[in-house]
Design a protein around this motif. Structure first.
Motif, PDB file in Angstrom:
ATOM      1  N   ASN A 115      39.899   0.405  28.418  1.00 48.75           N
ATOM      2  CA  ASN A 115      40.718   1.478  28.959  1.00 48.75           C
ATOM      3  C   ASN A 115      42.127   0.959  29.193  1.00 48.75           C
ATOM      4  OD1 ASN A 115      38.617   3.791  29.793  1.00 48.75           O
ATOM      5  ND2 ASN A 115      37.718   1.809  30.273  1.00 48.75           N
ATOM      6  N   VAL A 116      43.106   1.802  28.929  1.00 42.93           N
ATOM      7  CA  VAL A 116      44.516   1.464  29.111  1.00 42.93           C
ATOM      8  C   VAL A 116      45.108   2.436  30.121  1.00 42.93           C
ATOM      9  CG1 VAL A 116      46.753   1.140  28.008  1.00 42.93           C
ATOM     10  CG2 VAL A 116      44.653   0.643  26.728  1.00 42.93           C
ATOM     11  N   ASN A 151      46.654   7.526  34.829  1.00 44.29           N
ATOM     12  CA  ASN A 151      46.687   6.583  35.941  1.00 44.29           C
ATOM     13  C   ASN A 151      45.317   6.339  36.565  1.00 44.29           C
ATOM     14  OD1 ASN A 151      46.277   9.039  37.153  1.00 44.29           O
ATOM     15  ND2 ASN A 151      48.052   8.931  38.516  1.00 44.29           N
ATOM     16  N   ARG A 152      44.251   6.866  35.956  1.00 46.94           N
ATOM     17  CA  ARG A 152      42.933   6.624  36.530  1.00 46.94           C
ATOM     18  C   ARG A 152      41.840   6.768  35.481  1.00 46.94           C
ATOM     19  NH1 ARG A 152      41.413   9.699  41.231  1.00 46.94           N
ATOM     20  NH2 ARG A 152      43.616   9.726  41.766  1.00 46.94           N
ATOM     21  N   MET A 153      40.727   6.107  35.741  1.00 51.71           N
ATOM     22  CA  MET A 153      39.490   6.274  34.981  1.00 51.71           C
ATOM     23  C   MET A 153      38.376   6.551  35.982  1.00 51.71           C
ATOM     24  SD  MET A 153      38.346   2.370  33.971  1.00 51.71           S
ATOM     25  CE  MET A 153      36.612   2.830  33.947  1.00 51.71           C
ATOM     26  N   LEU A 197      43.492  -6.841  33.393  1.00 46.85           N
ATOM     27  CA  LEU A 197      44.582  -7.589  32.778  1.00 46.85           C
ATOM     28  C   LEU A 197      45.882  -6.819  33.001  1.00 46.85           C
ATOM     29  CD1 LEU A 197      45.593  -9.958  31.102  1.00 46.85           C
ATOM     30  CD2 LEU A 197      45.089  -8.641  29.034  1.00 46.85           C
ATOM     31  N   PHE A 198      46.744  -7.348  33.887  1.00 41.97           N
ATOM     32  CA  PHE A 198      48.049  -6.761  34.156  1.00 41.97           C
ATOM     33  C   PHE A 198      49.043  -7.325  33.149  1.00 41.97           C
ATOM     34  CE2 PHE A 198      45.767  -6.579  38.180  1.00 41.97           C
ATOM     35  CZ  PHE A 198      45.990  -5.277  38.586  1.00 41.97           C
ATOM     36  N   ILE A 199      49.498  -6.484  32.231  1.00 42.52           N
ATOM     37  CA  ILE A 199      50.331  -6.949  31.122  1.00 42.52           C
ATOM     38  C   ILE A 199      51.682  -7.449  31.619  1.00 42.52           C
ATOM     39  CG2 ILE A 199      51.390  -6.294  28.923  1.00 42.52           C
ATOM     40  CD1 ILE A 199      48.351  -6.397  28.889  1.00 42.52           C
ATOM     41  N   GLU A 200      52.310  -6.717  32.538  1.00 38.71           N
ATOM     42  CA  GLU A 200      53.641  -7.094  33.017  1.00 38.71           C
ATOM     43  C   GLU A 200      53.596  -8.058  34.192  1.00 38.71           C
ATOM     44  OE1 GLU A 200      52.815  -4.003  32.345  1.00 38.71           O
ATOM     45  OE2 GLU A 200      54.056  -3.600  30.577  1.00 38.71           O
ATOM     46  N   ARG A 226      54.054   0.487  33.860  1.00 47.15           N
ATOM     47  CA  ARG A 226      53.331  -0.782  33.753  1.00 47.15           C
ATOM     48  C   ARG A 226      51.992  -0.523  33.092  1.00 47.15           C
ATOM     49  NH1 ARG A 226      54.785  -5.194  36.924  1.00 47.15           N
ATOM     50  NH2 ARG A 226      56.675  -4.928  38.171  1.00 47.15           N
ATOM     51  N   THR A 227      51.467  -1.531  32.449  1.00 47.75           N
ATOM     52  CA  THR A 227      50.229  -1.374  31.686  1.00 47.75           C
ATOM     53  C   THR A 227      49.125  -2.214  32.308  1.00 47.75           C
ATOM     54  OG1 THR A 227      51.513  -1.033  29.673  1.00 47.75           O
ATOM     55  CG2 THR A 227      49.166  -1.511  29.409  1.00 47.75           C
TER      56      THR A 227
END
Length: 349
Positions: free
Chosen positions: A140-141, A149-151, A174-177, A240-241
């Protein structure tokens, strides 16, 4: 040398003749096995579609079947005669139907999975202990934007859920930024809803990348109605991703024995033994010898004490936690009643 070579050639020729003679001769009018397998697969699919039609659309069953024969370039008469021949040769028929059944099961599982994704709930959870009942996507992204903004998930309980089940929901973040600040940390939550509408839940804030989990014990509040959960990623000044993967929702059945039950059993046996010795009839015999428990010997008492001491620490911890939750629930109910009484008194005044 030539004579020996001729003998070998004759043996090979005879072996080939025997192998050809042992093979089952198939008439030219019989549909080949590979084509018959595909035909049977489509035929059974058409029959299944026809069974779910409403009464006023029963005529479509014939259309489905005719479409199958047209697809494979054959007729119903050729299909029936070929089926008669395969039925007489049970070994070929059994192997062919085994492959057809496997394809049908695979197709059924794929359809059930698509239905689960559409309805956002599984048709039925797998049975057994230590089972992963997660049915959603594994990747999930989330970007923090309003529409992404939610799952969430909701799993209704079925016959495979038991009282006092333990549920463990885990996934990798996993926080990309990079690591988010306190105001924009991800929120992970899970809730168990019972048939009596009682609930227990847990919320966890996620600041770092890596594996995170939430564990809930369903304790003794009754039968489970459904399990719900969500991951919320709040918006920031700039998008943010957040990636989530390796998602599992494990269900564990409770198999431990209550320690209090063992202690109560020991106390009951001791009391009954003393009662049996103290209550005598005029003849000096116990009042009811058939129901009196005999006095336990010292080695038996030591054995029972050892059994109680062998109870696992996590079992004792679980029972203590359940007792604390019961006391907390009772206290909340008393507080709620006091608030209701105070509100009613203020309204009267």
């Amino acid at each position: 040398m030539k004579k020996f070579f001729r003998i070998q050639l004759c043996c090979v020729f005879l072996t080939a003749l025997l192998m050809v003679g042992c093979e089952v001769k198939k008439p030219d009018s019989v549909i080949p096995e590979s084509q018959m397998e595909d035909l049977l697969y489509d035929y059974h699919m058409a029959q299944a579609l026809g069974e779910n039609l409403p009464y006023d659309e029963n005529y479509k069953r014939v259309l489905y079947t005719e479409a199958v024969f047209k697809k494979h370039g054959t007729t119903e008469a050729a299909f029936d005669s070929s089926l008669v021949w395969y039925t007489r040769h049970t070994e070929i028929m059994a192997k062919m139907y085994e492959r057809v059944s496997k394809r049908l099961r695979t197709q059924r599982d794929e359809i059930n999975h698509l239905i689960a994704l559409r309805d956002k709930k599984p048709q039925i959870t797998p049975p057994g202990d230590s089972i992963n009942i997660w049915f959603g996507r594994q990747l999930n992204v989330l970007t923090g934007m309003p529409l992404n903004n939610r799952m969430t998930f909701t799993i209704p309980a079925d016959s495979n859920f038991k009282k006092r089940d333990t549920l463990l929901w885990e996934m990798r973040y996993l926080f990309i930024e990079g690591k988010p600040d306190t105001a924009h940390a991800a929120i992970m939550a899970m809730q168990i809803v019972y048939e009596n509408d009682s609930t227990i839940s847990k919320v966890k804030r996620i600041f770092d990348s890596g594996m995170q989990h939430i564990k809930l014990y369903s304790d003794t509040l009754g039968a489970i109605k459904e399990v719900k959960g969500f991951v919320y990623y709040p918006a920031d000044k700039k998008p943010r991703t957040l990636l989530t993967d390796k998602i599992r929702l494990m269900r564990y059945h409770c198999t431990d024995t209550l320690s209090s039950a063992a202690k109560d059993s020991l106390q009951t046996d001791s009391i009954n033994a003393h009662k049996g010795d103290s209550v005598k009839t005029k003849t000096g015999m116990p009042a009811d010898s058939a129901k009196v428990h005999p006095r336990l010997r010292p080695e038996e008492l030591n054995k029972r004490s050892d059994e109680i001491r062998q109870i696992k620490p996590e079992q004792i911890e679980t029972e203590e936690r359940i007792q604390q939750e019961r006391l907390q629930l009772q206290q909340d109910r008393r507080t709620h009643r006091r608030q209701q009484v105070g509100t009613s008194n203020r309204q009267r005044n």
